[in-house]
Design an enzyme around this catalytic site. Structure first.
Site, PDB file in Angstrom:
ATOM      1  N   PRO A 292     -46.725  59.962 -73.420  1.00  0.00           N
ATOM      2  CA  PRO A 292     -48.209  60.499 -73.508  1.00  0.00           C
ATOM      3  C   PRO A 292     -48.439  61.209 -72.121  1.00  0.00           C
ATOM      4  CG  PRO A 292     -48.233  58.272 -72.880  1.00  0.00           C
ATOM      5  CD  PRO A 292     -47.003  58.459 -73.294  1.00  0.00           C
ATOM      6  N   CYS A 362     -59.863  89.220 -60.864  1.00  0.00           N
ATOM      7  CA  CYS A 362     -60.023  90.524 -61.453  1.00  0.00           C
ATOM      8  C   CYS A 362     -59.641  90.685 -62.932  1.00  0.00           C
ATOM      9  CB  CYS A 362     -59.520  91.738 -60.484  1.00  0.00           C
ATOM     10  SG  CYS A 362     -60.206  91.547 -58.981  1.00  0.00           S
TER      11      CYS A 362
END
Ligand SMILES: *Cc1c(COP(=O)(O)O)cnc(C)c1O
Length: 439
Positions: A292, A362
């Site tokens: 996990p 950006c």
């Protein structure tokens, strides 16, 4: 089922973990900053241990979900092993003091150097298993091991062709995926190894593994995969009598709740494993491994960030925060949802206003949440927490836009510790040549 606020609570009006206010952390480190709760990591690990009590098993934490050394050390001290996917993760495991017999090495593209390092790990004792994904990889491991005079322990990774019904980028158990090998391929490799022991002196096959994908919200595909895996074990033993299987690796992938989804409980997951691989019904009891990642780390961390500006528009506002897609890539990469809340409780109350929470990078994709109904009182200077950021958060971060990566903080026993410093501008250019051009 693990939920975003299981281990983060409002205390005295501010979001806290284990009694420590996140405001106190942000004051000490600045923002953005990843903040983890130790208890949040340990609780699912202990639940898995309880669910599989009495069965010979090992929980191998998927290092790629959160690879901070302090986290690895803490989990290893609780008995966890590690599922690694690169030489770099092997190096981290070594620095965290993880014994070799608790390490499994997954991944489709292991290099000769990585294989050699894993064979020499732990003063030459090597690792528990290489989870092999193709015949050429098996040949390479065999050759590297022979050259070093070693023998590599191998598990074959089975692709059971089940649809994990998760995001296509994190689904790995379909025929069309690059991962693992189908039943025929595995049986043919097993037979080949069985028939050519002198060629395959560098390897010994001890296990079979599956891992069908990540963020699974239903046990059904796991049940299918485990059932097919169990059938395959018998076939391997018939086809290749010299192969003595001693373990199965059931992979990871159990999902968590990010936004109110219902994920299977750890108890039901363990019950499924026990039902299919009941040691009492097996001819020979097999050791069970699970890998996990997100289940342990996902809801164990938040990304704390400060609001730089509220840009008001008639239709909706933009909350521009000082964290960006380079710090937490999941929303931009997978379109994944993270709950976002103000750290000051009362800022979440009262009038709501629709807002997009965006970073300064950006790119239009630099957005942590669109059209969120957030407290209209949240303003510049306020702290927000992007929840469920403990898995695939810091580990997927980058320096895009030449942004130093954020620090990581671990809250434990009522206090906090900086477990990774914020990067500096010098870190950004480390290794780059600044001298004259040659030639
Ligand atoms: C990524 C990965 C895991 C962990 O997946 P989670 O969804 O984080 O549990 C386990 N095993 C392998 C082979 C993996 O590639």
């Amino acid at each position: 089922m693990s939920k975003p606020l299981d281990h983060f609570h409002f205390k005295d009006g501010f979001l806290s973990a284990e009694g420590v206010s996140l405001v106190e952390v942000a004051d000490a480190t600045g923002t953005p900053v990843y903040v983890y709760s130790a208890q949040a990591f340990l609780e699912p690990l202990r639940k898995l241990g309880a669910g599989l009590r009495g069965v010979d098993h090992r929980v191998c934490f998927a290092v790629k979900s959160n690879s901070n050394l302090s986290i690895l050390r803490m989990l290893a001290a609780e008995g966890a092993g590690m599922d690694i996917v690169s030489g770099g993760e092997l190096f981290r495991a070594e620095r965290a003091g993880v014994p070799g017999d608790r390490i499994v090495f997954s991944g489709v593209g292991k290099t000769p150097g990585e294989i050699a390092a894993a064979l020499s790990y732990d003063e030459g004792r090597g690792i528990f298993s290489f989870n092999v994904e193709s015949l050429p990889e098996l040949e390479l491991i065999n050759a590297v091991a022979l050259e070093l005079g070693k023998s590599a322990r191998i598990a074959l990774r089975f692709n059971p062709d089940v649809n994990a019904k998760t995001h296509p980028y994190i689904s790995t158990g379909l025929k069309k995926n690059k991962f693992g090998m189908d039943r025929r391929e595995i049986l043919s490799i097993a037979a080949q190894v069985d028939e050519n022991p002198s060629h395959y002196r560098g390897i010994s096959i001890h296990g079979v593994g599956v891992h069908i994908g990540s963020q699974l919200l239903s046990l059904a595909p796991l049940q299918d995969a485990f059932t097919r895996l169990r059938e395959l074990l018998g076939e391997i033993e018939r086809k290749a009598p010299s192969i003595q299987l001693e373990f199965v690796d059931l992979g990871g992938g159990l999902g968590i709740s990010y936004a109110g989804e219902k994920a299977p409980s750890i108890e039901k997951y363990c019950a499924l494993i026990r039902k299919i691989f009941d040691p009492k019904k097996a001819k020979r009891p097999l050791k069970l491994l699970i890998e996990p990642g997100r289940l342990i780390s996902g809801n164990s961390g938040v990304l704390l960030s400060e609001v730089l500006f509220r840009k008001s528009r008639p239709a909706k506002d933009f909350l521009i925060i000082d964290a960006a897609m380079n710090d937490l890539a999941r929303p931009a990469l997978y379109g994944s949802h993270h709950e976002i809340i103000a750290v000051e409780k009362k800022k979440n109350q009262g009038t709501k206003k629709k807002a997009d929470v965006v970073g300064p990078v950006c790119e239009t994709g630099d957005c942590f949440g669109e059209n969120r109904g957030l407290g209209a009182k949240i303003e510049a200077g306020d702290l927000v927490a992007i929840l469920s950021s403990g898995a695939y958060g810091f580990t997927m971060s980058s320096n895009y836009n030449s942004r130093p990566r954020p620090p990581e903080v671990l809250i434990q026993n009522g206090s906090f510790e900086i477990i990774r410093e914020r990067e500096s501008y010098d870190d950004l250019i480390r290794g780059e040549t600044t001298g004259k051009m040659k030639g």
